[in-house]
Design a protein around this motif. Structure first.
Motif, short mmCIF file in Angstrom:
data_model
loop_
_atom_site.label_atom_id
_atom_site.label_comp_id
_atom_site.label_asym_id
_atom_site.label_seq_id
_atom_site.Cartn_x
_atom_site.Cartn_y
_atom_site.Cartn_z
N MET A 209 0.84 -1.18 0.00
CA MET A 209 0.00 0.00 0.00
C MET A 209 0.88 1.24 0.00
O MET A 209 1.97 1.25 0.54
CB MET A 209 -0.92 -0.01 1.20
N SER A 210 0.38 2.28 -0.61
CA SER A 210 1.14 3.52 -0.65
C SER A 210 0.28 4.65 -0.11
O SER A 210 -0.87 4.47 0.26
CB SER A 210 1.60 3.80 -2.08
N GLU A 211 0.87 5.83 -0.09
CA GLU A 211 0.18 7.00 0.42
C GLU A 211 -0.96 7.38 -0.53
O GLU A 211 -0.80 7.34 -1.75
CB GLU A 211 1.20 8.14 0.50
N ALA A 212 -2.10 7.76 0.04
CA ALA A 212 -3.23 8.17 -0.80
C ALA A 212 -2.87 9.43 -1.58
O ALA A 212 -2.22 10.33 -1.07
CB ALA A 212 -4.46 8.42 0.08
N LEU B 293 -4.10 2.33 -2.40
CA LEU B 293 -4.08 0.87 -2.44
C LEU B 293 -3.32 0.36 -3.65
O LEU B 293 -3.35 0.98 -4.71
CB LEU B 293 -5.50 0.32 -2.51
N ASP B 294 -2.66 -0.79 -3.49
CA ASP B 294 -2.17 -1.52 -4.64
C ASP B 294 -3.09 -2.72 -4.83
O ASP B 294 -4.12 -2.83 -4.14
CB ASP B 294 -0.71 -1.92 -4.45
N GLU B 295 -2.75 -3.64 -5.75
CA GLU B 295 -3.65 -4.76 -6.02
C GLU B 295 -3.79 -5.69 -4.82
O GLU B 295 -4.85 -6.26 -4.58
CB GLU B 295 -3.16 -5.50 -7.26
N THR C 209 -7.27 -6.58 -2.57
CA THR C 209 -7.71 -7.91 -2.15
C THR C 209 -7.92 -7.97 -0.65
O THR C 209 -8.90 -8.54 -0.17
CB THR C 209 -6.66 -8.96 -2.58
N LEU C 210 -7.01 -7.34 0.09
CA LEU C 210 -7.11 -7.39 1.55
C LEU C 210 -8.32 -6.63 2.08
O LEU C 210 -8.75 -6.89 3.21
CB LEU C 210 -5.82 -6.85 2.17
N LYS C 211 -8.89 -5.73 1.28
CA LYS C 211 -10.11 -5.04 1.70
C LYS C 211 -11.24 -6.04 1.91
O LYS C 211 -12.15 -5.80 2.69
CB LYS C 211 -10.53 -4.01 0.65
N LYS D 131 -14.55 -11.47 3.77
CA LYS D 131 -15.34 -12.27 2.83
C LYS D 131 -14.54 -13.50 2.38
O LYS D 131 -15.10 -14.59 2.23
CB LYS D 131 -15.72 -11.44 1.60
N LEU D 132 -13.24 -13.33 2.17
CA LEU D 132 -12.40 -14.45 1.75
C LEU D 132 -12.33 -15.51 2.85
O LEU D 132 -12.43 -16.71 2.58
CB LEU D 132 -10.99 -13.95 1.41
N LEU D 133 -12.17 -15.07 4.08
CA LEU D 133 -12.10 -16.02 5.19
C LEU D 133 -13.42 -16.76 5.35
O LEU D 133 -13.44 -17.96 5.62
CB LEU D 133 -11.71 -15.29 6.48
#
Length: 196
Positions: free
Chosen positions: A1-4, A169-171, A175-177, A181-183
């Motif tokens: 992740m980077s700075e917005a 955000l990066d890719e 996904t981590l957002k 739901k993934l869990l």
């Protein structure tokens, strides 16, 4: 992740060259690490040994917008090139065109490459050379650049890439957002995994 990234005002460093390849941006002998940090000191290493190179000028020490010519980032696909640029302090690159892989890698690393008409690039070079401390404001939300002297232009960007930069955000971050739901999905489908 980077700075917005939403709105950025920064000093413009004019690098008046075409076809700048990734080996000039970050020479191969410095590609020995996998961390994204620490490459800024080697940015344009060989060019910085030449007297008069723009980034050696104290005027541009804290520049965060790089102004350059067409086909920036050509050559090899090394992701270290945007790493070196961001580590040096650049947040935006303005050019008439970029090499495809460099263009894509920039977005993945929080660096905003903006394509502008060549005539506008020429005008910005003129302003940067004539006005010490020349600054531009880049408004990503509104997709426009401007200065205090009347320069104003809109630029194009894919909606998805714009959203990622604004959210910092990066890719992987995207996904981590959805990690909850993934869990939950894995929990409901555990039986299928146990058969493997």
């Amino acid at each position: 992740m980077s700075e917005a990234f939403v709105i950025h005002t920064g000093k413009v460093a004019p690098l008046d060259h075409e076809n700048i390849d990734t080996d000039a941006i970050i020479p191969k002998q410095f590609l020995k690490r996998i961390e994204r940090m620490g490459y800024g000191q080697f940015l344009f290493h060989e060019w910085r040994e030449q007297p008069g190179f723009v980034l050696n000028d104290p005027e541009y020490k804290d520049a965060s917008i790089l102004l350059t010519r067409k086909n920036f980032g050509c050559g090899s696909s090394r992701e270290h090139a945007p790493w070196a640029l961001t580590d040096f302090g650049f947040k935006v690159i303005l050019a008439p065109s970029f090499a495809d892989i460099f263009y894509n890698n920039s977005f993945k690393n929080g660096l905003l490459p903006i394509v502008l008409e060549e005539s506008l690039i020429d005008r910005l070079f003129k302003n940067a050379s004539e006005k010490p401390g020349y600054k531009l404001t880049v408004d990503l939300q509104e997709q426009k650049i401007s200065d205090s002297d009347g320069v104003f232009a809109f630029f194009e960007i894919e909606a998805y890439r714009k959203e990622l930069l604004i959210e910092g955000l990066d890719e992987i971050g995207t996904t981590l957002k959805d990690v909850e739901k993934l869990l939950e999905f894995e929990k409901q489908h555990r039986i299928f995994y146990s058969m493997v």
